[in-house]
Design a protein around this motif. Structure first.
Motif, short mmCIF file in Angstrom:
data_model
loop_
_atom_site.label_atom_id
_atom_site.label_comp_id
_atom_site.label_asym_id
_atom_site.label_seq_id
_atom_site.Cartn_x
_atom_site.Cartn_y
_atom_site.Cartn_z
N VAL A 174 0.84 -1.21 0.00
CA VAL A 174 0.00 0.00 0.00
C VAL A 174 0.88 1.26 0.00
N MET A 175 1.89 1.27 0.86
CA MET A 175 2.78 2.43 0.93
C MET A 175 3.53 2.62 -0.38
N SER B 282 2.53 1.65 -3.34
CA SER B 282 1.57 2.10 -4.35
C SER B 282 1.28 3.58 -4.19
N ARG B 283 1.13 4.01 -2.93
CA ARG B 283 0.88 5.43 -2.69
C ARG B 283 2.07 6.28 -3.13
N SER B 284 3.27 5.78 -2.86
CA SER B 284 4.47 6.53 -3.26
C SER B 284 4.56 6.66 -4.77
N LEU C 21 2.03 6.46 -6.81
CA LEU C 21 0.93 7.31 -7.25
C LEU C 21 1.28 8.78 -7.06
N LEU C 22 1.84 9.12 -5.89
CA LEU C 22 2.23 10.51 -5.64
C LEU C 22 3.32 10.96 -6.60
#
Length: 240
Positions: free
Chosen positions: A31-32, A34-36, A38-39
């Motif tokens: 999740v982390m 993927s968020r990184s 994405l950002l």
């Protein structure tokens, strides 16, 4: 009896719990990550969009400044046409230059010094036109109206061309294409030089016309304010 955590994880129940913990950790890391990603993607997209917006703003400013250059050039080479029957009556063949900057744009896209220089341009043009309107345009000197119009608008045209050159260089924009026989910069530089030369010659002429030690006050008498010498009887010619 000391509890051995490693031995516990070797049991069936411990293995199950260990698997759950590893799975949860993997999910959290995923999740982390993927968020990184994405950002990072959003930041790249934002930078790309901002770059396109900046270049488009620069392009719009170049077009506006190029119109100003054309207007200043027309005014700089505009010779007045005088009325043969009235030397104080004249007409100019070109209108005053105009500058229309883009509206509703984000000027913070450009470097602060460049944005400020651009935003000052309409005021510089307005101040020149206001200054020309304040002159006493009457024959025969016309208060140097034509000289000021040529010189001041030439200076403004040069400034506009410098802004165009900087925008084109920094944002990869093609420099406005002009015919070989049309060189506004040369015209502007010549207009400024002629005005400087005229001013210098006038200053020297006025300096040479002023005689040191002599008053500039208009004399009351024709001989500089000294009363005519009274002729004494002895100075008169003897009567024959």
């Amino acid at each position: 009896m000391r509890f051995d955590l490693w031995q516990f994880f070797q049991t069936t129940q411990g293995s199950i719990i260990l698997g759950v913990l590893i799975g949860a950790a993997s999910i959290a890391i995923g999740v982390m990550l993927s968020r990184s990603l994405l950002l990072a993607g959003l930041r790249r997209t934002h930078r790309a969009n901002r770059s396109r917006e900046t270049r488009m703003l620069a392009m719009r400013v170049v077009l506006a400044m190029d119109d100003l250059v054309g207007g200043c050039h027309s005014a700089a080479i505009d010779a007045p046409e005088f009325n043969p029957s009235d030397s104080g009556d004249f007409v100019l063949h070109t209108d005053d230059p105009r500058l229309v900057l883009p509206k509703d744009v984000d000027w913070s896209l450009l470097p602060p010094d460049l944005a400020e220089d651009i935003l000052w341009m309409p005021n510089r043009l307005r101040n020149i036109l206001d200054g020309l309107e304040s002159l006493d345009v009457s024959a025969p000197e016309f208060d140097d109206f034509f000289l000021h119009r040529q010189a001041d608008l030439s200076k403004l045209g040069l400034r506009a061309m410098d802004i165009i050159d900087r925008l084109c260089t920094e944002y990869g924009i093609e420099v406005p294409e002009r015919p070989l026989y049309y060189d506004p910069r040369a015209t502007f530089e010549e207009g400024v030089a002629l005005a400087v030369d005229f001013t210098d010659r006038r200053r020297k002429s006025q300096k040479n016309a002023t005689t040191p030690g002599r008053s500039n006050v208009t004399p009351l008498f024709g001989n500089g304010g000294v009363e005519p010498k009274t002729v004494k009887p002895s100075d008169k010619d003897p009567i024959a």
